[in-house]
Design an enzyme around this catalytic site. Structure first.
Site, mmCIF file in Angstrom:
data_model
loop_
_atom_site.group_PDB
_atom_site.id
_atom_site.type_symbol
_atom_site.label_atom_id
_atom_site.label_comp_id
_atom_site.label_asym_id
_atom_site.label_seq_id
_atom_site.Cartn_x
_atom_site.Cartn_y
_atom_site.Cartn_z
ATOM 1 N N GLY A 27 0.813 -1.213 0.000
ATOM 2 C CA GLY A 27 0.000 0.000 0.000
ATOM 3 C C GLY A 27 0.841 1.254 0.000
ATOM 4 C CG ASN A 29 -1.015 3.010 -3.960
ATOM 5 O OD1 ASN A 29 -0.913 1.881 -3.495
ATOM 6 N ND2 ASN A 29 -2.174 3.625 -4.087
ATOM 7 N N GLY A 31 -1.602 7.353 1.424
ATOM 8 C CA GLY A 31 -1.706 7.415 2.871
ATOM 9 C C GLY A 31 -0.380 7.278 3.599
ATOM 10 N N GLY A 33 1.444 4.716 3.919
ATOM 11 C CA GLY A 33 2.407 3.970 3.105
ATOM 12 C C GLY A 33 3.179 4.863 2.161
ATOM 13 C CB SER A 156 -5.346 1.003 13.689
ATOM 14 O OG SER A 156 -6.315 2.005 13.934
ATOM 15 C CE1 TYR A 181 -8.807 -0.379 8.897
ATOM 16 C CE2 TYR A 181 -9.178 0.840 10.937
ATOM 17 C CZ TYR A 181 -8.389 0.544 9.833
ATOM 18 O OH TYR A 181 -7.174 1.166 9.685
#
Length: 316
Positions: A27, A29, A31, A33, A156, A181
């Site tokens: 990931g 690409n 946020g 990341g 998180s 989540y």
């Protein structure tokens, strides 16, 4: 009298060189990341962006190259929701060793209905946890080939208030998107701590570290068009929030430290300094529910069965 030399304090703006090293960020690409990739690219390392969307990866690499002269970034097509594709994807890395992988990619759904991957797993649990669990098996030989490989799992703050239900890991009985989540991220963090216990027991040189970004808002994130754009008005309206939370560039700091700092040890948790929500990265105590060996063993066994992986994940 002799004095013991002191290592200089960690400075998020003066990172140590990582010339000659290779890092994979799932990931990468967007946020957290993306900003982890941008910061790590400035160290001289080769940074591989794992992404299922080549166009988004190309845009991210273009943005990094425009801000980091000489950046060595490349794309690896990677779809964590498709477990059967991961072995082939890892073969596409075409490297002899991997110095670190950042398990960052994730799916977050805000509303029903419940969705599944092509493998029949609940989408958030299947992508965020099972995808990374399975990916670790295929990366194990490359991480073991490095002198001190690292698996950095991005958790998180939301996981602090959740508890795993080993009888309903995929939320088939009671699906609530935000809770599902949070539990998928808790599963990732439990995996990260359990992986380190197993690596230590096996005498491996690979470390498993967990990091989290705290409170990271889009509205406090610096613009990186076309990857992300924040208007002046959005930033101004979000300024009061900056007392408690931060943007995603700062949210990447604990992740980057977990990758680079030679003083980081396996089994540690790293997050922002101020209430775990904002500020420079620091080591945090591991909450007991994230390190419960009974829960971790149950999660590991279930994950192994669901993902079809080897019990030892192939580390040596």
């Amino acid at each position: 009298m002799s004095s013991v030399p002191q290592s200089r304090p960690w400075d998020v703006h003066r990172l140590p060189s990582a010339e000659g090293k290779t890092f994979l960020i799932t990931g990468g690409n967007a946020g957290i990341g993306y900003f982890a990739a941008e910061q790590l690219a400035a160290t001289g390392a080769v940074v591989v962006l794992g992404s299922r969307d080549p166009a988004k990866a190309e845009a991210a690499m273009g943005s990094i190259r425009s801000r980091v002269p000489g950046a060595r970034v490349r794309h690896l097509r990677l779809d964590l929701a498709d477990l059967s594709s991961l072995k082939t994807a890892v073969a596409g890395l075409d490297v002899g060793r991997l110095d670190a992988v950042v398990h960052n990619a994730g799916v977050a759904l805000d509303a029903p209905p419940r969705r599944e991957t092509e493998d029949g797993h609940e989408l958030m649990f299947g992508t965020n946890h099972l995808g990374h669990f399975a990916l670790t098996q295929w990366l194990a030989p490359l991480l073991s080939a490095a002198s001190a490989g690292r698996v950095v799992t991005v958790g998180s703050f939301a996981a602090r208030s959740e508890r795993l239900d080993l009888g309903d890991l995929q939320s088939t009985q009671d699906y609530r998107p935000k809770r599902t989540y949070g539990r998928s991220k808790l599963a990732q963090m439990c995996f990260g701590f359990e992986l380190d216990r197993r690596l230590r027991a096996a005498g491996s040189t690979v470390l498993s570290v967990v990091a989290h970004p705290g409170g990271a808002l889009d509205s406090l994130t610096p613009s990186r068009p076309p990857v992300c754009e924040t208007s002046r008005g959005e930033r101004l309206r979000a300024l009061p929030c900056a007392l408690l939370v931060q943007g995603k560039a700062a949210g990447a700091w604990p992740v980057v430290r977990a990758v680079l700092d030679p003083e980081v040890r396996g089994g540690q948790l790293w997050g922002p300094r101020v209430f775990g929500l904002r500020g420079a990265p620091r080591r945090e105590p591991v909450p007991s529910h994230m390190a419960d060996p009974g829960v971790a063993a149950g999660l590991w066994a279930a994950s192994q069965e669901l993902a079809g992986t080897d019990a030892r994940l192939g580390f040596r």
